[in-house]
Design an enzyme around this catalytic site. Structure first.
Site, PDB file in Angstrom:
ATOM      1  N   GLU A  15       0.857  -1.187   0.000  1.00 10.19           N
ATOM      2  CA  GLU A  15       0.000   0.000   0.000  1.00 10.19           C
ATOM      3  C   GLU A  15       0.896   1.241   0.000  1.00 10.19           C
ATOM      4  OE1 GLU A  15      -3.342  -0.577   2.658  1.00 10.19           O
ATOM      5  OE2 GLU A  15      -3.232   1.528   3.186  1.00 10.19           O
ATOM      6  N   ASP A  17       0.128   5.364   0.425  1.00 11.42           N
ATOM      7  CA  ASP A  17      -1.022   6.206   0.786  1.00 11.42           C
ATOM      8  C   ASP A  17      -0.722   7.688   0.913  1.00 11.42           C
ATOM      9  OD1 ASP A  17      -2.672   3.975   1.219  1.00 11.42           O
ATOM     10  OD2 ASP A  17      -2.081   3.836   3.317  1.00 11.42           O
ATOM     11  N   GLU A  19      -3.093  10.254   2.992  1.00  5.96           N
ATOM     12  CA  GLU A  19      -4.251  10.246   3.888  1.00  5.96           C
ATOM     13  C   GLU A  19      -4.425  11.641   4.479  1.00  5.96           C
ATOM     14  OE1 GLU A  19      -2.873   7.252   6.618  1.00  5.96           O
ATOM     15  OE2 GLU A  19      -3.726   5.635   5.432  1.00  5.96           O
TER      16      GLU A  19
END
Length: 187
Positions: A15, A17, A19
């Site tokens: 993953e 990311d 955010e």
């Protein structure tokens, strides 16, 4: 980006990311590789991301992952598999959502509905149907694999240092209770 969309088949997932934690301009980045994560860095953005559109980009190749905000590099995660550090190697897809996570802070439900807007969304990537990234994805036919993307340029390095000095509010590398051998090289 995630190799386990909708939390399916999370075993050894990768993953990468961006955010947004609330609406106060806190941006967190994270890298998971083979389900090894907790490599967060948080930034207090130099603008209010709720007031206008901005560009958020990720460059991911076999040498490094670079997070950009408005073309400015804010984070680098080098491929340090030679040091025993996991590096994302699974095919991924884009996942964009709004969700509640207790670790991200309290939600003021009186502010609902919560809406995210995206414009000029674009993805450049190597198409693959395999369970791992094939060697063809490392081809120089792809722009992101060219030598100039193996490390930051001198101008990018200067921008990177300036942004981190002024806007980095948390770096997992500061946690001295854990050994993160990649930290010295991610500069």
């Amino acid at each position: 980006m995630t190799s386990a969309p909708d939390f399916k088949d999370q075993k050894l997932h990768d993953e990468i990311d961006f955010e947004f934690l609330g609406t106060n301009g806190t941006l967190q980045t994270n890298v998971f590789a083979n389900d090894d994560g907790h490599r967060e860095q948080k930034f207090q953005l130099w603008f209010d991301p709720t007031k206008d559109f901005h560009t958020y980009e990720i460059l991911w190749n076999q040498y490094q992952i670079v997070f950009f905000v408005d073309k400015i590099p804010i984070r680098v995660f080098k491929n340090n598999t030679a040091l025993g550090v996991n590096y994302p190697s699974n095919p991924m897809q884009i996942e964009a959502s709004i969700w509640k996570a207790d670790w991200a802070g309290q939600v003021n439900w009186s502010q609902a509905p919560f809406i995210a807007h995206y414009q000029y969304f674009n993805i450049d990537g190597c198409p693959t149907q395999q369970k791992s990234i094939s060697q063809q994805c490392y081809s120089l036919q792809y722009e992101w694999n060219k030598r100039e993307h193996w490390e930051l340029s001198p101008v990018q390095k200067q921008q990177y240092e300036q942004v981190r000095k002024a806007h980095l509010v948390y770096d997992y590398c500061s946690d001295k209770s854990k050994n993160h051998p990649e930290c010295p090289s991610n500069k």
